[in-house]
Design an enzyme around this catalytic site. Structure first.
Site, short mmCIF file in Angstrom:
data_model
loop_
_atom_site.label_atom_id
_atom_site.label_comp_id
_atom_site.label_asym_id
_atom_site.label_seq_id
_atom_site.Cartn_x
_atom_site.Cartn_y
_atom_site.Cartn_z
N ASP A 179 0.86 -1.19 0.00
CA ASP A 179 0.00 0.00 0.00
C ASP A 179 0.89 1.23 0.00
OD1 ASP A 179 -1.80 2.03 0.47
OD2 ASP A 179 -2.65 1.16 2.30
N GLU A 188 -1.75 -1.10 -3.66
CA GLU A 188 -2.87 -0.26 -3.23
C GLU A 188 -2.51 1.22 -3.29
OE1 GLU A 188 -4.67 -1.85 0.26
OE2 GLU A 188 -5.31 0.12 1.00
N ASP A 201 -15.07 2.06 1.34
CA ASP A 201 -14.84 2.55 2.70
C ASP A 201 -16.20 2.95 3.27
OD1 ASP A 201 -12.50 4.12 4.54
OD2 ASP A 201 -14.52 4.98 4.61
N HIS A 204 -11.66 -1.41 2.55
CA HIS A 204 -10.75 -0.74 3.46
C HIS A 204 -11.36 -0.77 4.86
CE1 HIS A 204 -9.47 3.17 5.47
NE2 HIS A 204 -8.34 2.51 5.34
#
Lengths: 440, 440
Positions: free
Chosen positions: B248, B274, B324, B351
């Site tokens: 990420d 990511e 999210d 997430h």
């Protein structure tokens, strides 16, 4: 050496919804507003930096609070250190590692940073005794490039690309400044075209626009197709063949609907089609541009930042870029936008109107002409004749042209009386309305 | 019949920066925070709706004020009318003709609407006596579709397309619910991978993750290439060949740099990459996906709305969608996102972490498995072992799996004591820190 000693913010709103000024397909009844900021210092020059975010009513309290919270962190900061490094100041605010979670680089927090950045530019220009467009035009190429964050731009335009644009524009700066002073910058007017106006008012305002010397008008469309055809017929008849008429759908359509609807309006010879769909939808704008070619797609007043503008240009999704003075993070980011447009060979015709957007954005177009694109071809600045009387240095628009500001500063300053009278909800103008409503 | 009678908001912050939990390439020292909302009614059931926006510190006051301002307009509204038409309620808030100027559909104002929408879903689920995932899974296909705004989606997915997805998923719902209860939903852990941790702590936490039954881990990268290579070597050695390791970059790169840097890390067999660049940059994500193929690009925690997710899918710019729970306008918009992903055949791996994101988003993945994608293949939910103790119904994660919540509601409710203790800046936990700082 001086410090930032005071931050004042005002939730300023004008009751424009009463007259349907500013009505369009997505905004039927706006109350033009500003989240207004004054930055004071302890210098003995009495100069202040003024800046604001334009909004259209509800939510102006949220924006005002965002400006207050972020600006308050600047109390005690050295003014000269900020003014000498406006690029570093911009990066510090925009890339704050915690604050950026609220965006990043979009919406309420990004616009609040824009007001703060613009207020510091206002102060810098006042200290220099220059109108902002002249201050910017006097910067060196390196100073201009240092204002800009090239992160996320480099796959389209590097710092070297931007330098090449500025170098191309270096010859003839003085001549272009003289030309601006002699003949101004083309304005176009949206005053005739609000959806809430009757056909008679539309016709009368079209005639007045021509009489006043405007060489382009714009009409709002997108709420009802038959209405659009009728209103465009009226406007075209009054303006005559060849007179530039733009239309603005204020995000009303999906892409297929846009292409179909515009197909019905194309016979009216459209200068551009503005905001056909969501401002976030780069791919849909590109599809619409392909579908309505050669009519240009225009967009930008809701474009959240330079990264979205970059993609719009990469995808041939707009052919007229409409920067807005208070949507992005201020002068710095709009200089990036001007460079992106120049790099793509796309004209910039700023969004204006609202509260003070004309006053602010004219500086950017004039700077663009002097130092970036070096041309006024196919370029004009929107003009709406609203609320200018509230500004200390209102725009000078006559004979269909913006005339270059001469007063020091960025043009943002609003009269103290207005800040008191139209403060929401406790200013006398709003209290009077409450009384009227209560006794009606 | 009942009315919304009370709105409480809390600026809630946890001093996580002290331990470098949550540190990554763009967020070196977050204080995990929530702009927290409680909606009370005058019904005699004592049920409240809880919702929040997760932030990482500075700016949580701005977000809290946005939630307060918008939620306060609901005082006096009929509760049943809202709960019976959650799609209409969503449209009313998101498309408010004045408020939308602050976005539209992005940033502080959009997330605030998400907290309000989610709080009403929490209340609806509590009234139904069901955990949210079960409430959603019991909705009819028409009820699900009515939650969604298809404006700006129709060039990729129409209502009819979405209906076809739900129809395909109709058989086997009961079996999938039973499967969830029997074997849970795969979790992966980011706990080992924060940038601020030493190599020793990284190694220890990798071992612990495997011991605890996790089948995937994720490491933060992007600050220093040599560090990334060293840390990935450690993780790969401990986890062994074939064990999924994702990385990420938290938006650290431009596209060319991303492709080059990832080229140096690809030998560690990456599950996904990511947030390689700006969350706004659809075209750069697409370029990176082409450049690192077949490693999947994953993104979404900063994706502002369904319109950007749609374009990411249209452009093959992501191959793992990371919704999210508090970035977009709540459950409704995330159901649109789940449908978009299913339409594109892209897996959703949410997430989570932060404050309560695990508690919220598990409901959406479980609903997706029961009623939308109907599969858990290539899907998992992020898990970070932070701050769960503050929740009334914390996640049940063990043996590397999320186990389906059974308590009524959406999982958002935080203990009253926490809301008092960690209120910023006046809660006792923050006052104590001030005292320590002042006497240090």
């Amino acid at each position: 050496m001086s410090e930032i000693s005071e931050i004042d913010v005002v939730d300023l709103r004008f009751p424009t919804s009463a007259s349907l000024d500013g009505s369009d397909a997505m905004n039927p009844d706006p109350d033009y507003s500003a989240a207004y900021l004054i930055i004071g210092t302890d210098a003995d020059d009495d100069l202040e930096g003024h800046g604001f975010v334009f909004t259209i009513g509800r939510g102006n309290d949220i924006e005002t609070e965002a400006v207050r919270v972020i600006a308050t962190t600047l109390i005690g900061r050295n003014v000269e250190a900020i003014l000498d490094d406006m690029g570093g100041f911009w990066r510090e605010l925009v890339h704050d590692s915690q604050l950026r979670w609220l965006g990043p680089e979009k919406g309420v927090s990004h616009m609040a940073i824009g007001a703060i950045v613009n207020a510091m530019w206002d102060l810098k220009a006042k200290r220099a005794g220059l109108p902002l467009w002249e201050l910017l035009s006097a910067l060196s190429r390196a100073e201009i490039l240092d204002l800009i964050d090239f992160r996320y731009l480099s796959d389209f335009m590097t710092r070297e690309d931007a330098l090449a644009i500025l170098e191309r524009a270096a010859p003839g700066r003085a001549e272009r400044i003289a030309q601006l002073r002699e003949s101004g910058y083309m304005a176009y007017t949206t005053t005739p075209g609000w959806l809430g106006y009757s056909d008679e008012k539309l016709a009368r305002l079209c005639r007045e626009a021509i009489d006043e010397g405007f060489d382009q008008i714009k009409l709002k469309v997108g709420a009802d197709r038959d209405d659009d055809i009728r209103r465009l017929s009226i406007a075209r008849e009054i303006c005559g063949p060849g007179f530039p008429i733009a239309i603005d759908a204020n995000q009303h359509w999906d892409s297929a609907e846009a292409i179909d609807w515009i197909g019905d309006l194309a016979r009216f010879d459209l200068r551009w089609v503005e905001e056909p769909t969501s401002p976030d939808d780069i791919l849909a704008h590109a599809a619409i541009q392909r579908g309505i070619d050669p009519i240009p797609v225009a967009t930008g007043e809701h474009c959240q930042n330079r990264i979205v503008f970059k993609q719009m240009l990469q995808a041939d999704a707009l052919r007229v870029m409409q920067i807005d003075a208070t949507r992005v993070a201020g002068v710095n980011e709009n200089i990036a936008n001007l460079l992106l447009a120049a790099h793509a060979g796309v004209p910039v015709c700023p969004h204006a109107g609202g509260v003070g957007l004309c006053e602010l954005v004219q500086h950017l177009s004039m700077f663009d002409f002097v130092a970036v694109s070096a041309t006024m071809d196919e370029r004009c600045i929107e003009f709406v004749d609203h609320l200018h009387e509230h500004f200390v240095t209102p725009v000078d628009v006559h004979d269909g042209r913006y005339w270059p500001p001469t007063a020091p500063g960025a043009g943002a300053e609003i009269h103290r009386g207005t800040l008191t009278d139209f403060a929401f909800p406790d200013g006398p103008e709003w209290r009077a309305r409450e009384t009227v409503a209560a006794t009606a």
